[in-house]
Enzyme design. Structure first.
Site, short mmCIF file in Angstrom:
data_model
loop_
_atom_site.label_atom_id
_atom_site.label_comp_id
_atom_site.label_asym_id
_atom_site.label_seq_id
_atom_site.Cartn_x
_atom_site.Cartn_y
_atom_site.Cartn_z
N GLU A 154 0.71 -1.18 0.08
CA GLU A 154 -0.23 0.05 0.01
C GLU A 154 0.84 1.13 -0.03
OE1 GLU A 154 -3.96 -1.54 2.21
OE2 GLU A 154 -2.84 -0.35 3.43
N GLU A 306 -6.44 -8.10 -0.60
CA GLU A 306 -7.03 -7.83 0.83
C GLU A 306 -8.48 -7.45 0.73
OE1 GLU A 306 -5.28 -5.11 3.43
OE2 GLU A 306 -3.43 -5.61 2.96
#
Length: 655
Positions: A154, A306
């Site tokens: 991320e 995710e």
């Protein structure tokens, strides 16, 4: 030719999630493998936040625990997506090397103790990140459990510090070449901002009043590029050791800080993290938007890296997913092109900042509802794998999106702070989603020849090439629908002549754009047949191009919607039902059809390859007409002419 997601899936849908076994005693690891096999897990991601465990002090290497885990996963038939741990540097790195820590625009240092505390421009950070990546790749590149590399996690860090400032100046020199060119691009004649030396240029730090918007725009471009440099540097290391293993890094959904189109070009596998709010009635539409965008970036199958099995921990109130919703949203991702469905994380943490974030195995253990639902999802994915992996989704409609236009339009001194690019994008995608029209996303300079309808919710800043591309699409027989505040500025955020590029004004039949009239909260603009929200405009247009006019108020009788040949322009944002009806009508005239006629509201239909996915986003049962005889791949049931979908139910029909 680089490897792809197909090389990692090997005919399966990857199923699993982040596994952080360093949080648990080793006796738990064997129990985890048993539960993974029970749930149909075939993939885990290791090492995402393990830097301090792998390198507890400078130069040390503690690989023994990871050796045992890699072997254990292989023995259990579970593949490993091995991450470089560089998103969470160990405390010693910041303590010994403060230059690795990022600074905010007001000079505040972001300290260790969380994650993402690194400066993308720090030579020291990059050197240490490369060293741990090199050793990981050398040690595990030949391990039979390794199926994919996951770089960092991320990427999101901006830095306004001194080393970043020097890197920003180098980036600007490469972009502009001369100070004269930079001063012209930034419009520094305004407010006496002209630069006489490169050394005088800083990142956009906290000023007395408004920042220079083009400086901010370039800094956002620079930040995306610097983070990408970090990612590519680590990628190149692992590729040198394992050219046959695909590489990914996970995007955040519709994230503001990265040029997603450019980043996707550097990935073998495009992956995303997706966390819709289970209490949001538009949660499934948000999921569909992110999935459509990710599939379009990947130009094919993609990876859901995710999601949450239950509640997250970062909303003000964190609700669990009601029974069945985890399965529904997992299969929605598969319907929209995912060949991997994974979670953060496998086992819910007992300590740390995310101990209230759910896991595939929650605090309740294997008897808990979360794990029981995970087992069912694993069985569903195994049943679908042979039929869906590496198949494609065809769309007749493209939505255009560009991060640079978003960055430029988000400046401080704009006509209305209520106009949010992402919210407008969601509104238009929602209209098409509720009309059961499958959409791709595309960059405004992409080839649009395969689409019957091209939709531009909002592109405030556009290059000349992008504008020419839209005009060419219409001239070639395609249909174009464009929303307000499009084509207003060029790539330097310089307002185009007349407030909208003349090529677009000619296309839509706009003679003069007199004024923008943004609307206040609760204010609307009445138009023929609908109410406009958020925005309106004072236009003068060719009479034959006027489709709808404003009624009442200052703009009474003036054009609201323009239509010339196959080009449409909406100077306001119609309320949701009106926007859906208008776009459905235009799509029908352009030859773009719904996936299935007569679908009830809140039933989603997607065709992937030769399969029809039907998803019920309501708690109440609903019956859907499906002419002919089909087989539901999830149950094996034969279905003729109609099917009843229960609460949050999914069927996958062939035939």
């Amino acid at each position: 030719m680089r490897p792809s997601l197909r090389d990692a899936t090997r005919g399966r849908i990857l199923f699993g999630g982040d596994y952080n076994p360093e949080q648990w005693p080793e006796k738990t690891w064997h129990e985890d493998v048993r539960l993974m096999r029970d749930a149909g897990v075939n993939s885990v991601t290791l090492g995402v936040f393990s830097w301090s465990r792998l390198e507890p002090e400078p130069g040390a290497r503690e690989f023994g625990w990871l050796d045992r885990l890699m072997d254990l996963m292989h023995e259990g038939g579970i593949g490993v997506v091995l991450a470089t741990p560089t998103s969470a540097p160990p405390p010693w790195l910041g303590r010994l090397h403060p230059d690795t820590l990022p600074r905010t625009e007001d000079g505040r240092t972001e300290w260790w103790g969380g994650r993402q505390h690194f400066s993308h421009s720090s030579a020291t950070y990059r050197r240490h990140a490369a060293a741990i990546t090199e050793d990981l790749a050398a040690r595990y590149g030949g391990h039979p459990a390794l199926t994919m590399w996951h770089i960092n996690n991320e990427y999101c860090t901006a830095d306004h510090g001194d080393e970043a400032a020097a890197a920003f100046r180098r980036w600007l020199r490469a972009r502009y070449g001369t100070l004269d060119a930079l001063n012209t691009a930034w419009g520094t004649a305004f407010w006496s901002q002209g630069y006489d030396t490169w050394d005088g240029i800083l990142p956009p730090r906290t000023p007395h009043y408004l920042k220079n918007p083009t400086q901010v725009l370039d800094f956002r471009r620079f930040t995306s590029d610097m983070l990408l440099e970090c990612c590519v540097a680590e990628r190149d290391i692992v590729v040198r050791h394992t050219p046959h293993i695909p590489v990914t890094t996970n995007f955040m959904p519709l994230f503001f800080g990265q040029d997603g189109w450019r980043w996707a070009e550097e990935e073998d596998v495009v992956s995303v993290d997706l966390y819709p709010d289970p209490r949001d009635p538009l949660g499934p539409q948000h999921g569909a938007l992110v999935q459509d965008l990710t599939r379009s970036q990947a130009r094919g199958p993609w990876m859901l890296m995710e999601q949450a099995a239950g509640p997250v921990n970062w909303r003000g109130v964190n609700h669990p997913k009601p029974r069945g919703l985890n399965r529904l949203w997992s299969l929605q991702a598969v319907a929209r092109g995912a060949d991997a469905v994974c979670y953060f994380q496998w086992r819910q943490s007992r300590q740390g900042a995310e101990k209230f974030h759910s896991g595939m195995v929650g605090h309740a253990g294997e008897r808990g509802r979360s794990f029981q639902e995970v087992k069912r999802i694993g069985a569903d994915l195994a049943a679908l794998a042979g039929a869906v992996t590496d198949t494609r989704i065809r769309a007749d409609v493209a939505i255009l999106h560009d991060w640079h236009a978003w960055w430029a339009g988000a400046q401080e001194g704009r006509p209305s702070a209520r106009v949010d690019h992402a919210a407008v994008l969601h509104a238009w995608h929602r209209a098409l989603w509720e009309a059961h029209l499958t959409t791709d996303f595309a960059h405004p300079e992409h080839d649009l020849g395969g689409y019957r309808l091209v939709v531009v919710p909002q592109l405030y800043a556009m290059t000349d090439a992008a504008i020419d591309n839209l005009v060419a699409h219409v001239r070639a027989g395609g249909t174009l629908v464009t929303g307000f505040l499009t084509g207003v500025a060029d790539e330097d955020d310089r307002i185009r002549p007349g407030g909208m590029d003349p090529r677009l004004r000619d296309l839509f039949g706009i003679r003069v754009l007199h004024e923008w009239w943004p609307l206040e909260t609760g204010e609307s603009a009445d138009c023929d047949g609908f109410r406009g929200t958020l925005w309106s405009e004072e236009l003068e247009a060719d009479e034959d191009a006027v489709e709808t006019v404003y009624r009442g108020g200052e703009l009474d009788g003036l054009p609201a919607v323009l239509h010339r040949d196959r080009a449409w322009y909406l100077s306001t944002l119609p309320e949701p039902d009106a926007l859906r009806a208008l776009l459905a009508r235009i799509a029908g005239e352009a030859g773009a059809r719904p996936v299935l006629d007569g679908l009830p509201d809140r039933v989603e239909a997607v065709r992937r390859g030769d399969l029809l996915f039907l998803l019920n986003h309501e708690r109440e049962p609903v019956t859907v007409a499906v002419p002919g005889t089909h087989t539901d791949l999830l149950t094996g049931d034969r279905i003729t002419d109609r099917v009843t979908l229960g609460r949050y139910a999914v069927v996958v029909l062939r035939g």
